[in-house]
Design a protein around this motif. Structure first.
Motif, PDB file in Angstrom:
ATOM      1  N   LYS A 130       0.866  -1.182   0.000  1.00 18.20           N
ATOM      2  CA  LYS A 130       0.000   0.000   0.000  1.00 18.20           C
ATOM      3  C   LYS A 130       0.901   1.231   0.000  1.00 18.20           C
ATOM      4  O   LYS A 130       1.748   1.395   0.868  1.00 18.20           O
ATOM      5  N   THR A 131       0.723   2.064  -0.998  1.00 14.40           N
ATOM      6  CA  THR A 131       1.514   3.284  -1.130  1.00 14.40           C
ATOM      7  C   THR A 131       0.570   4.454  -1.323  1.00 14.40           C
ATOM      8  O   THR A 131      -0.377   4.373  -2.097  1.00 14.40           O
ATOM      9  N   ASP A 132       0.840   5.524  -0.618  1.00 17.33           N
ATOM     10  CA  ASP A 132       0.051   6.742  -0.759  1.00 17.33           C
ATOM     11  C   ASP A 132       0.092   7.195  -2.222  1.00 17.33           C
ATOM     12  O   ASP A 132       1.135   7.130  -2.878  1.00 17.33           O
ATOM     13  N   ASN A 133      -1.055   7.654  -2.736  1.00 17.57           N
ATOM     14  CA  ASN A 133      -1.140   8.073  -4.147  1.00 17.57           C
ATOM     15  C   ASN A 133      -0.140   9.167  -4.498  1.00 17.57           C
ATOM     16  O   ASN A 133       0.435   9.166  -5.588  1.00 17.57           O
ATOM     17  N   THR A 134       0.072  10.104  -3.590  1.00 14.56           N
ATOM     18  CA  THR A 134       1.014  11.198  -3.855  1.00 14.56           C
ATOM     19  C   THR A 134       2.436  10.662  -3.957  1.00 14.56           C
ATOM     20  O   THR A 134       3.197  11.057  -4.847  1.00 14.56           O
ATOM     21  N   VAL A 135       2.781   9.751  -3.060  1.00 16.08           N
ATOM     22  CA  VAL A 135       4.115   9.135  -3.091  1.00 16.08           C
ATOM     23  C   VAL A 135       4.285   8.333  -4.376  1.00 16.08           C
ATOM     24  O   VAL A 135       5.332   8.410  -5.038  1.00 16.08           O
ATOM     25  N   LEU A 136       3.258   7.581  -4.739  1.00 17.86           N
ATOM     26  CA  LEU A 136       3.319   6.772  -5.955  1.00 17.86           C
ATOM     27  C   LEU A 136       3.525   7.651  -7.186  1.00 17.86           C
ATOM     28  O   LEU A 136       4.381   7.376  -8.027  1.00 17.86           O
ATOM     29  N   LYS A 137       2.767   8.737  -7.281  1.00 11.30           N
ATOM     30  CA  LYS A 137       2.897   9.642  -8.428  1.00 11.30           C
ATOM     31  C   LYS A 137       4.298  10.244  -8.474  1.00 11.30           C
ATOM     32  O   LYS A 137       4.916  10.340  -9.544  1.00 11.30           O
TER      33      LYS A 137
END
Length: 150
Positions: free
Chosen positions: A49-56
């Motif tokens: 699970k990765t935060d969307n902001t971190v992933l982007k």
């Protein structure tokens, strides 16, 4: 059985199925993966699970790195050697965007980022659809593994 699952217009899968039959003498369906996990094994499957902001941010950084180490030159060389947009390998994210004539290099880069973000979203949705997959943070997974194996 396999033919019923694919489109009659899916030349790539049809060709691959015929190759499998020619090489092995067996149809694709005979190689299917069992839908039930062996009950003599205890299997744990985790999706990170990765935060969307971190992933982007990671995606943007990765695309920037791809360009800095020569993606544009690589695609140019492939095209000069005969690669074209009809080839399956050129339909991958990071290659297909170079075949959109109205895009300049900055727009190609943005399209690769956008396409990758959408692909990551589809991957996450797919992983959530599998009942035995547990979504955990990197630290939660690490702690679970350390607790299970120590």
């Amino acid at each position: 059985q396999y033919a019923d699952k694919i489109s009659e217009f899916d030349s790539q899968r049809i060709t691959r199925a015929l190759e499998i039959i020619e090489i092995t003498g067996k149809g694709v369906s005979s190689f299917s993966i069992p839908s039930v996990v062996r009950d003599d094994l205890e299997i744990h499957i985790y999706a990170i699970k990765t935060d969307n902001t971190v992933l982007k941010t990671r995606i943007v950084d990765r695309v920037d790195k791809m360009f800095s180490i020569g993606l544009e030159k690589e695609v140019s060389c492939l095209i000069n050697d005969g690669a074209n947009e009809g080839m399956q390998s050129m339909k991958a994210i990071g290659y297909r965007e170079f075949f959109i004539p109205e895009l300049n290099i900055d727009e190609i880069k943005e399209r690769i980022i956008s396409d990758t973000v959408h692909y990551a979203k589809r991957q996450r949705t797919f992983m959530r659809s599998i009942p035995m997959v547990a979504e955990r943070t990197h630290d939660e997974i690490l702690n679970t593994i350390l607790n299970d194996f120590t």
